[in-house]
Design an enzyme around this catalytic site. Sequence first.
Site, short mmCIF file in Angstrom:
data_model
loop_
_atom_site.label_atom_id
_atom_site.label_comp_id
_atom_site.label_asym_id
_atom_site.label_seq_id
_atom_site.Cartn_x
_atom_site.Cartn_y
_atom_site.Cartn_z
N MET A 27 1.95 -8.71 3.93
CA MET A 27 3.23 -8.82 4.42
C MET A 27 3.69 -7.54 5.05
O MET A 27 4.94 -7.25 5.29
CB MET A 27 4.45 -9.44 3.38
CG MET A 27 3.94 -10.52 2.91
SD MET A 27 5.24 -11.81 2.33
CE MET A 27 6.04 -10.72 1.19
N GLY A 28 2.90 -6.64 5.20
CA GLY A 28 3.41 -5.15 5.78
C GLY A 28 3.86 -4.39 5.11
O GLY A 28 4.00 -4.33 3.85
N ALA A 29 4.57 -3.21 5.45
CA ALA A 29 5.30 -2.03 4.88
C ALA A 29 3.98 -1.67 3.83
O ALA A 29 4.19 -1.39 2.67
CB ALA A 29 6.22 -2.40 3.81
N LEU A 30 2.87 -1.34 4.64
CA LEU A 30 1.63 -0.89 4.08
C LEU A 30 1.59 0.33 3.01
O LEU A 30 2.29 1.12 3.64
CB LEU A 30 0.53 -0.78 4.75
CG LEU A 30 0.22 -1.89 5.78
CD1 LEU A 30 -0.96 -1.84 6.69
CD2 LEU A 30 -0.07 -3.31 4.81
N HIS A 34 -2.28 -1.65 -0.56
CA HIS A 34 -2.96 -2.24 0.73
C HIS A 34 -3.98 -1.52 1.08
O HIS A 34 -5.07 -2.11 1.43
CB HIS A 34 -1.85 -2.49 1.72
CG HIS A 34 -0.63 -3.24 1.38
ND1 HIS A 34 0.69 -2.66 1.32
CD2 HIS A 34 -0.43 -4.66 1.09
CE1 HIS A 34 1.38 -3.73 1.02
NE2 HIS A 34 0.98 -4.77 0.75
N GLY A 144 -4.95 -8.40 -4.35
CA GLY A 144 -4.65 -7.40 -5.55
C GLY A 144 -4.35 -8.29 -6.78
O GLY A 144 -3.67 -9.43 -6.93
N LYS A 145 -4.74 -7.63 -7.94
CA LYS A 145 -4.34 -8.37 -9.36
C LYS A 145 -2.95 -8.07 -9.49
O LYS A 145 -2.34 -8.55 -10.42
CB LYS A 145 -5.25 -7.70 -10.48
CG LYS A 145 -6.63 -7.93 -10.40
CD LYS A 145 -7.43 -7.14 -11.55
CE LYS A 145 -8.86 -7.43 -11.49
NZ LYS A 145 -9.55 -6.81 -12.64
N LYS A 146 -2.30 -7.13 -8.81
CA LYS A 146 -0.74 -6.95 -8.86
C LYS A 146 -0.05 -8.21 -8.79
O LYS A 146 0.62 -8.59 -9.66
CB LYS A 146 -0.24 -6.06 -7.88
CG LYS A 146 1.20 -6.14 -7.45
CD LYS A 146 1.83 -4.99 -8.31
CE LYS A 146 3.25 -4.68 -8.05
NZ LYS A 146 4.16 -5.65 -7.16
N ARG A 184 8.42 -3.45 -2.38
CA ARG A 184 10.01 -3.54 -2.76
C ARG A 184 10.51 -2.20 -3.48
O ARG A 184 11.56 -2.33 -3.52
CB ARG A 184 10.19 -4.75 -3.22
CG ARG A 184 10.00 -5.92 -2.80
CD ARG A 184 10.44 -7.32 -3.56
NE ARG A 184 10.55 -8.18 -2.72
CZ ARG A 184 9.54 -9.46 -2.54
NH1 ARG A 184 8.30 -9.24 -3.35
NH2 ARG A 184 9.87 -10.14 -1.95
P1 AMP Z 1 1.79 -7.81 0.04
O1 AMP Z 1 2.07 -7.52 1.22
O2 AMP Z 1 3.10 -7.72 -1.13
O3 AMP Z 1 1.84 -9.63 0.21
O4 AMP Z 1 0.53 -7.76 -0.62
C1 AMP Z 1 -0.78 -7.93 -0.05
C2 AMP Z 1 -1.76 -7.72 -0.84
O5 AMP Z 1 -1.65 -6.34 -1.40
C3 AMP Z 1 -1.78 -8.74 -2.05
O6 AMP Z 1 -3.10 -9.39 -2.38
C4 AMP Z 1 -1.33 -7.98 -3.07
O7 AMP Z 1 -1.70 -8.39 -4.48
C5 AMP Z 1 -2.01 -6.58 -2.78
N1 AMP Z 1 -1.21 -5.43 -3.49
C6 AMP Z 1 0.21 -5.30 -3.35
N2 AMP Z 1 0.38 -4.20 -4.12
C7 AMP Z 1 -0.66 -3.65 -4.77
C8 AMP Z 1 -0.99 -2.55 -5.66
N3 AMP Z 1 -0.08 -1.76 -6.24
N4 AMP Z 1 -2.36 -2.74 -6.16
C9 AMP Z 1 -3.26 -3.45 -5.52
N5 AMP Z 1 -3.14 -4.42 -4.64
C10 AMP Z 1 -1.80 -4.70 -4.31
#
Ligand code: AMP
Length: 273
Positions: A27-30, A34, A144-146, A184
Amino acid sequence: MKIVHTVEEMQAIRRTLSGSIGFVPTMGALHNGHIALIKQARNENDIVIVSVFVNPTQFLKGEDLEKYPKKIESDSKICELCKVDYLFMPQTPTMYSNDEVLVKAPNLKSYTLEGERRPGHFDGVLQVVLKLFNLVRPSNAYFGKKDAQQLVLIQQMVRNFFLPITVIACDIVRESDGLALSSRNVYLSEEQRKEALAISKSLRSAAEHIGAKMLDCQTLKIQMQNIMKNLDIEYIAFVNREFQEIDTIILGNSIILIAVKVGSTRLIDNIWI
Ligand code: AMP
């Protein structure tokens, strides 16, 4: 690197591609979390495609859809530096029409924990990931496992719909002080950021206790609550890899998950045991 804005353009490009394709939906804000996924995709595939799309259907009314951080310029720069081949940044109208066929996440896994607090959230996640998978048709997709519950649900969708995609689970990337990286985190004040460190601290402490053979989840939970006593805890949960609740830690098949609110910011974190 080519930036792709529409579904039609993505489909046209995809028809020209051969070799293995690694896909990282975001969802960006890399951030570095990411970036770790993108680097792994780069190492393991001929072509790397990253998507940046803040998907409206996974946000509930009143959540932060409108204020979700947007950093198109720095996201493009990061992807360029990571040698991404295609950055797919569609607008909502190219991804959705009215009154669509819907995807429904399985009840048992999606109406607990995150799904209980955010009903319908995972339906939206699976809907957009299925669309993205059909557009990109990746060989390998990196998650991510996050977002543990999301990862497990996507793995199940791939199995249930016989999608010819390998889902790669990537470790959680943390700041040096332990805070799990999240788009966030920018909402946190300096003070709140310090308070949020109790989240990873409690997970580390649980892992240490488990290492010392304390496997009873209730006892572990009380210790974690104690470490996070200044935070507004939504849940501390102990599940197996199928997301069924457990009373006793099973080494190699357990996940401890936390959701807390720090001020108005909701943070999640977890550890795979
Ligand atoms: P998001 O942009 O938040 O939707 O995340 C995109 C991908 O990045 C998802 O698969 C998340 O699980 C992964 N992700 C987000 N934060 C982390 C992190 N701290 N460590 C590993 N993967 C992450």
